[in-house]
Design an enzyme around this catalytic site. Structure first.
Site, PDB file in Angstrom:
ATOM      1  N   PRO A 215      29.064  52.993  46.973  1.00 50.16           N
ATOM      2  CG  PRO A 215      29.072  50.950  48.086  1.00 50.16           C
ATOM      3  CD  PRO A 215      28.999  52.408  48.322  1.00 50.16           C
ATOM      4  N   GLY A 216      27.709  52.033  43.827  1.00 49.13           N
ATOM      5  CA  GLY A 216      26.542  52.167  42.958  1.00 49.13           C
ATOM      6  C   GLY A 216      26.237  53.572  42.502  1.00 49.13           C
ATOM      7  CB  THR A 217      27.537  56.873  43.192  1.00 52.51           C
ATOM      8  OG1 THR A 217      28.864  56.455  43.470  1.00 52.51           O
ATOM      9  CG2 THR A 217      26.751  56.968  44.462  1.00 52.51           C
ATOM     10  CG  HIS A 434       4.822  49.712  65.066  1.00 49.30           C
ATOM     11  ND1 HIS A 434       5.601  49.327  66.130  1.00 49.30           N
ATOM     12  CD2 HIS A 434       5.667  50.220  64.144  1.00 49.30           C
ATOM     13  CE1 HIS A 434       6.860  49.591  65.868  1.00 49.30           C
ATOM     14  NE2 HIS A 434       6.941  50.138  64.653  1.00 49.30           N
ATOM     15  CD  GLU A 435       4.814  50.566  60.128  1.00 48.86           C
ATOM     16  OE1 GLU A 435       5.293  51.653  59.729  1.00 48.86           O
ATOM     17  OE2 GLU A 435       5.522  49.633  60.547  1.00 48.86           O
ATOM     18  CG  ASP A 511      10.947  51.431  64.677  1.00 50.50           C
ATOM     19  OD1 ASP A 511      11.283  51.513  63.491  1.00 50.50           O
ATOM     20  OD2 ASP A 511       9.818  51.092  65.072  1.00 50.50           O
TER      21      ASP A 511
END
Ligand code: ADP
Ligand code: MG
Ligand code: ZN
Length: 622
Positions: A215-217, A434-435, A511
């Site tokens: 979609p959206g291409t 965390h990041e 994650d």
């Protein structure tokens, strides 16, 4: 006998009309017509009449003794008016009063319509009216049953929109990237312009081409561009329009569409979202008959017309694997035009095309933006540019800048910054670690992509922090090692939490999902586990719409796959823990920086990472 049968239906219909007409005439005669006739007469009281007499306003009087009514005329506001009042009895005194007032005895009673006229109005007119409506209706019904075109309100009429040259205003130059698709479509346009060139060699154009992609291409956009480029009429209809409203109309609409197309040839017919009618016929009881009929009609029509006449059928779908094989065989949609997600160059071009529509600073580096927006579709890129313009307006600037574009990538991919959501200090610290955990694990494994930017500003999408990774070059193949590293990176966030806080939070659910999916695919689809060799345990359907997969193995194997998946993820989780443990000082340093600044760019990250190790106070304290 047969003629009798044929006549039965119209006769019955006629009888119904006659009955309805009679009932309506009856009602008209009772309620409406008497009202109409008497409307102009004003009813007054007897004393009104007497006072009007005395003031010499009454002109003419007539006694209707049969109905005990007096009709009289008088003038009001310069206009004559007929009034009536009840008649008591005609006394000498009344006569005297009338003569004294100067009123005349005359015929005042409103003239009855002649019996012939009222018969005409009351009986014949409605009959004529009803007959007329009846004839009209039956004609319309007959037409819609045969699906014929024309007629005032033909129900089965196709509502394909006709585009003539450049009425869409979209040209191939508006579609950036997608060069292969454009080339194939250009050939079709060229064929329609000068078929002679192709006929001389003996080549015949494919009857149909199927635009396939996520979609959206830009599938619909491409089809419109073909309309803009071609000198020929362009019929466009969406698959769902075939199955709307009335049952049984889909097939009629297909027939009608092709009839129109044949008349207008050379021309292009575009069927958008063809999967709505072109789904595999599964022969299940209680299947969608309507859809199957429509599909059958489409197949018949595509066989029926002659390709050299110049009707080219384009269709678009993002679910090619659900299409009926009969649609895809040579002679129908025999040409498949892949419209894929744009590559780096394509993304840059698309950004430039859309940037022309807004006011934008001259020094914007589109390549940088294209790099950061890896994996975005054309529609998303268009959205990114628009968001940038909106952000510029919001901040009271008259043009968009690089920063606007960068921010809007995050908006489109991760949602708006959530200003009101304030993380507690403790949460902010956890999110920072965390990041950084993700980023550090990624950076330490040589073949993982470096980060572009990390933020811990909460997003409306629910993500508390956000790491944007940048692929330096385009990647099409991924090695087993790269995939494993990716899983390790995904587990890095949680690993950092464990290592530093000795407790775990819910923040890693996304994650975990991604890591599991990857590990599973490695085993079931990519043949990357020695136990299963090159055997596919899973089939992927809907590859352009997220890729659902279905298991194709015995329950025992499923159990083993589950076990192996856990093993695989666990190994990478361990690896991530080890990487972080070995770089604990850097983890602290980077997390502290992120915690204080809330964002960290790729360059800042690398700079801190490469900085000579100083003796970190807090690491020693640990
Ligand atoms: P789909 O493939 O789902 O039919 P559309 O053709 O409707 O996608 O694309 C939606 C929008 O995305 C277009 O209107 C256009 O603004 C933008 N877009 C998509 N692909 C491109 C492209 N290759 N070049 C320029 N704009 C594009
Ligand atoms: Mg579309
Ligand atoms: Zn995470």
């Amino acid at each position: 006998m047969t003629t009798n049968q044929d006549n039965k239906k119209p006769q019955k219909v006629l009888a119904t009309y006659a009955l309805a007409a009679l009932i309506i005439i009856f009602l008209l005669n009772i309620f409406v017509i008497p009202g109409l006739m008497e409307r102009s007469v004003v009813e007054t009281s007897y004393s009104d009449f007497l006072s009007a007499l005395d003031s010499r306003q009454v002109k003419e009087v007539e006694f209707d003794t049969a109905n005990y009514t007096i009709y009289y005329t008088m003038e009001q506001d310069g206009r004559p008016m007929i009034c009536k009042t009840g008649l008591m009895y005609i006394s000498d005194e009344l006569i005297d009063r009338m003569t004294a007032s100067g009123a005349e005895f005359a015929s005042v009673i409103p003239t009855q319509q002649s019996p012939l006229l009222s018969l005409l109005v009351g009986l014949v007119l409605p009959v004529i009216l009803f007959a007329g409506v009846g004839v009209l209706l039956s004609r319309m019904m007959a037409k819609s049953m045969t699906g014929g075109p024309g007629g005032a309100m033909a129900f089965g009429k196709s509502n394909a929109k006709i585009y003539v040259k450049s009425s869409t205003g979209i040209k191939f130059s508006d579609v950036a990237g997608e060069d292969e698709a454009k080339e194939l479509l250009t050939e079709i346009v060229d064929f329609l312009h000068n078929p002679q060139k192709y006929r001389e060699i003996g080549a015949s154009m494919p009857k149909g081409a199927l635009l396939v992609g996520p979609p959206g291409t830009g599938k619909t956009l491409l089809a419109k561009a073909v309309a803009g480029e071609a000198d020929v009429p362009f019929f466009s209809i969406s698959g769902s329009e075939f199955v709307e409203m009335f049952v049984g109309m889909g097939a009629a609409k297909v027939r009608d569409l092709f009839k129109q197309a044949n008349e207008k040839a050379p021309c292009i017919v575009f069927i958008d979202e063809i999967d709505t009618i072109g789904k595999k016929r599964d022969g299940q009881i209680g299947g969608n008959d309507e859809r199957e009929q429509t599909l059958n009609q489409l197949l018949t029509e595509m066989d029926g017309f002659d390709g050299s006449k110049g009707v080219v059928i384009l269709a678009a779908t993002n679910r090619p694997d659900s299409l009926d094989p009969a649609l895809l065989r040579p002679g129908r949609f025999d040409r498949r035009i892949p419209v894929d997600l744009p590559d780096l160059q394509g993304r840059e071009d698309i950004l430039k095309v859309h940037a022309k529509k807004i006011k934008i600073a001259d020094n914007v580096d589109f390549r940088e933006i294209a790099k950061a927006a890896s994996g975005a579709s054309g529609a998303e890129l268009a959205n990114i540019v628009n968001e940038a313009a909106l952000r510029a307006v919001r901040q009271g600037r008259r043009f968009a800048t690089q920063a606007d574009l960068e921010e809007s990538i995050e908006v489109v991919i991760a949602g708006y910054q959530k200003k009101s959501r304030v993380l507690s200090e403790k949460e902010k610290l956890i999110v920072s670690y965390h990041e950084i955990g993700h980023a550090l694990v990624a950076a330490m494994q040589t073949s993982s992509a470096p980060v572009h930017k990390i933020t811990i500003i909460p997003r409306t999408s629910g993500a508390l922090g956000y790491t944007m990774q940048v692929e330096e070059g385009e990647h099409f193949l991924m090695s087993k090692e790269e995939l494993e590293n990716k899983i390790a990176t995904l587990t890095g966030g949680r690993a950092a939490e464990e290592l530093i806080f000795h407790s775990i939070t819910t923040g890693a659910s996304n994650d975990i999902e991604q890591a599991t999916k990857l590990a599973r695919s490695m085993i079931t689809r990519f043949g990357m586990h020695e136990d299963f060799d090159m055997v596919a345990m899973e089939n992927v359907t809907n590859q352009y719409l997220g890729g659902d997969s279905s298991l194709a193995c015995s329950p025992e194997t499923q159990t083993r796959i589950d076990e192996k998946t856990v093993e695989l993820v666990r190994a990478q989780h361990k690896k991530a823990l080890k990487i972080l443990q070995d770089n604990l000082a850097k983890l602290h340093e980077l997390a502290k920086y992120l915690y204080e600044h809330e964002t960290i760019t790729g360059e800042e990250f690398m700079e801190i990472l490469m900085r000579k190790q100083e003796v970190p106070a807090h690491a020693a304290a640990d």
